[in-house]
Design an enzyme around this catalytic site. Sequence first.
Site: not given
Length: 292
Positions: A52, A96, A119
């Site tokens: 990422k 995460q 997200d």
Amino acid sequence: MVLIDGKATAATIKAEIKEEVERIVAEGGKRPHLAAVLVGHDGGSETYVKNKVLACEACGFESTLIRYEDDITEEELLSCVSKLNSDDSIDGFIVQLPLPKHIDEQRVIEAIDYRKDVDGFHPINVGRMAIGLPCFISATPLGILTLLKRYNVETSGRKCVILGRSNIVGKPMAQLMMQKQYGDATVTVCHSRSRGLKEECQQADILIAAIGRPGFVTADMVKEGATVIDVGTTRVPDASRKSGFRLSGDVAFDEVAPKCSFITPVPGGVGPMTICMLMLNTLSAGKHEFYQ
Ligand code: GUN
């Protein structure tokens, strides 16, 4: 049979994003800034977060990685989320997953400001997505929709079977595939308890496998001419690799591919698109495209 090249598609989209970012910056605008919070040292999570950060560089974004050991308390993590919420220099951020067992993941997700939730996991974004309002759409389903669109796979009125009902993939994928403005398909969701799963799969024009069981979808489950999307990324031990493992999809690729009109490989299919869609969401966050 057409092999859907997620790696190449993601590279094209990242180049498009970079071009737009440089134009925004040249016009005096702000460079998008993504922060990622990584707790502990899970191998998979380390790799995802590293990729990422690399993708941010490729897109011309600023990025910040915040690391904690896995003994961080829930309160400490919530306080980090709260700081990121109010930090104006940060356009979007992710925590995460998975988180250590002693931390309530849902509580952390709900603490994230939905306007920075790139997200698309916050219930406000999930709810808005479900009724077709502008919002952050979670990256894997958005990546699959983008691949179907870029490869001109007809979905409208077709039968789509989704294997798996996770919050991250199966559920949002079903919502999007049924909506007129996205898939416009007839959708069936199958899971570990489904009866007649094989027969359902045999009816599918588009089969999306997201159950995390290597090689689960075999040739006898797939209709001639179907489009098969493989979301599986299970690490299986492989002594011949330097890493000691290889990624295995949910589809028995070699036997299924000859029957398909389109199929995604693992790796190089859905995986690269997921990170790319996170970048697209971060660009949208920087532009305040969905929320002020
Ligand atoms: N873990 C596995 N996939 C994801 C994802 O898309 N976002 C976050 N935050 N964690 C993940």
